[in-house]
Design a protein around this motif. Sequence first.
Motif, short mmCIF file in Angstrom:
data_model
loop_
_atom_site.label_atom_id
_atom_site.label_comp_id
_atom_site.label_asym_id
_atom_site.label_seq_id
_atom_site.Cartn_x
_atom_site.Cartn_y
_atom_site.Cartn_z
N LEU A 201 0.83 -1.21 0.00
CA LEU A 201 0.00 0.00 0.00
C LEU A 201 0.87 1.26 0.00
O LEU A 201 0.63 2.20 -0.77
CB LEU A 201 -0.91 -0.03 1.23
CG LEU A 201 -1.84 1.16 1.38
CD1 LEU A 201 -3.29 0.71 1.30
CD2 LEU A 201 -1.62 1.86 2.70
N VAL A 202 1.89 1.28 0.85
CA VAL A 202 2.80 2.43 0.91
C VAL A 202 3.49 2.60 -0.44
O VAL A 202 3.58 3.71 -0.98
CB VAL A 202 3.83 2.24 2.06
CG1 VAL A 202 4.94 3.28 1.97
CG2 VAL A 202 3.11 2.33 3.41
N CYS A 203 3.96 1.48 -0.99
CA CYS A 203 4.65 1.50 -2.28
C CYS A 203 3.73 2.13 -3.34
O CYS A 203 4.14 3.02 -4.07
CB CYS A 203 5.01 0.06 -2.65
SG CYS A 203 5.99 -0.07 -4.14
N SER A 204 2.50 1.70 -3.37
CA SER A 204 1.59 2.19 -4.40
C SER A 204 1.17 3.65 -4.14
O SER A 204 1.18 4.47 -5.04
CB SER A 204 0.41 1.23 -4.48
OG SER A 204 -0.79 1.91 -4.56
N ARG A 205 0.84 3.98 -2.88
CA ARG A 205 0.37 5.36 -2.63
C ARG A 205 1.46 6.39 -2.83
O ARG A 205 1.18 7.52 -3.22
CB ARG A 205 -0.21 5.46 -1.22
CG ARG A 205 -1.54 4.74 -1.13
CD ARG A 205 -2.33 5.13 0.09
NE ARG A 205 -3.60 4.44 0.09
CZ ARG A 205 -4.42 4.39 1.11
NH1 ARG A 205 -4.12 5.01 2.23
NH2 ARG A 205 -5.55 3.73 1.03
N LEU A 206 2.71 6.03 -2.54
CA LEU A 206 3.79 7.01 -2.69
C LEU A 206 4.41 7.00 -4.09
O LEU A 206 5.22 7.86 -4.41
CB LEU A 206 4.87 6.80 -1.62
CG LEU A 206 4.41 7.03 -0.18
CD1 LEU A 206 5.58 6.94 0.78
CD2 LEU A 206 3.71 8.39 -0.01
#
Length: 293
Positions: free
Chosen positions: A49-54
């Motif tokens: 999720l962090v990878c995708s949102r950032l």
Amino acid sequence: MAPSHTVTGKLSSILDDSRLTISDAEFRQLREFIHAHTGIALSEHKKALVCSRLSKRLRHHGLRHYSDYYVLLVENDPEGAELMAMINAITTNKTDFFREPHHFRFLSEHVFPAYRQNPGRERPLRLWSAASSTGEEAYSLAMTALEAMPSFNEQDIRILATDIDTDVLARAASGVYTQTQASHIPEALLRRYFLKGQGAHQGEVMAKPVLKSLVHFHWLNLQEEPWPMHEKFDVIFCRNVLIYFDKPTQQKLFRRMAGVLKKDAYLMLGHSEAMHGLNDLFKPVGHSIYQKK
Ligand SMILES: C[S@@+](CC[C@H](N)C(=O)[O-])C[C@H]1O[C@@H](n2cnc3c(N)ncnc32)[C@H](O)[C@@H]1O
């Protein structure tokens, strides 16, 4: 080496997300940074999720590595503009009008009638939507209050609505919603408190001035100390944000909320956010409803 901030459009657009991967070490670095600045605690399974949102922030700066993005945040962001953009990208903003309707029922059946009938009541009635997202919660509070106390106006009711995310606050302040978002508003209330968009705004509704005048949107990070408010509240809605915080942060926030509530005032939490302990400060009076002792 400091990351380049000058790479724009072309290069950014050819860096497609699928090639961006985050290592465990990069995830840990960013996770600690996010926790320190927002209180949001991200477990291991939030890595994707962090990878995708950032990823859009990396694309925006033409970066290929999350470690470079971390350097940008820590060393090359003196004004805090990227910190803000990062926070806006990482927050989860899901909300609805009249979400968890039993809280609004409790207000219209118990809290507002008691307030209206109390000859010694303090004016104005103060409500706080403490993680307001795009504003649906705050406007739902305003409609509920006006329905229960039709003769009251902005001198009598003040609703503070705060969030850490500047994008959602701007949308909230505009008071504009799609008809799909507005489908959660009962038809009679929609007619009374919203205008239908015309022309370019076909398919949208906008909160009428009578509703907007009650609600004041401000940026606030719940982690910051002290909070800037001086007056105490009759009701706080702090719903579906504490789930993102760890237990010690939650406990601390409960105590701080008790400090800004009047005696006998109410705190509403989200459906999965029970308060454990703190019996000295609050008593449960309904499902995810607590009254200050
Ligand atoms: C899921 S929404 C909840 C919206 C609304 N309260 C509801 O229940 O429908 C969570 C909101 O909390 C905000 N948030 C997250 N961390 C925060 C913090 N440290 N301070 C203030 N707001 C925060 C997010 O930006 C997001 O808009």
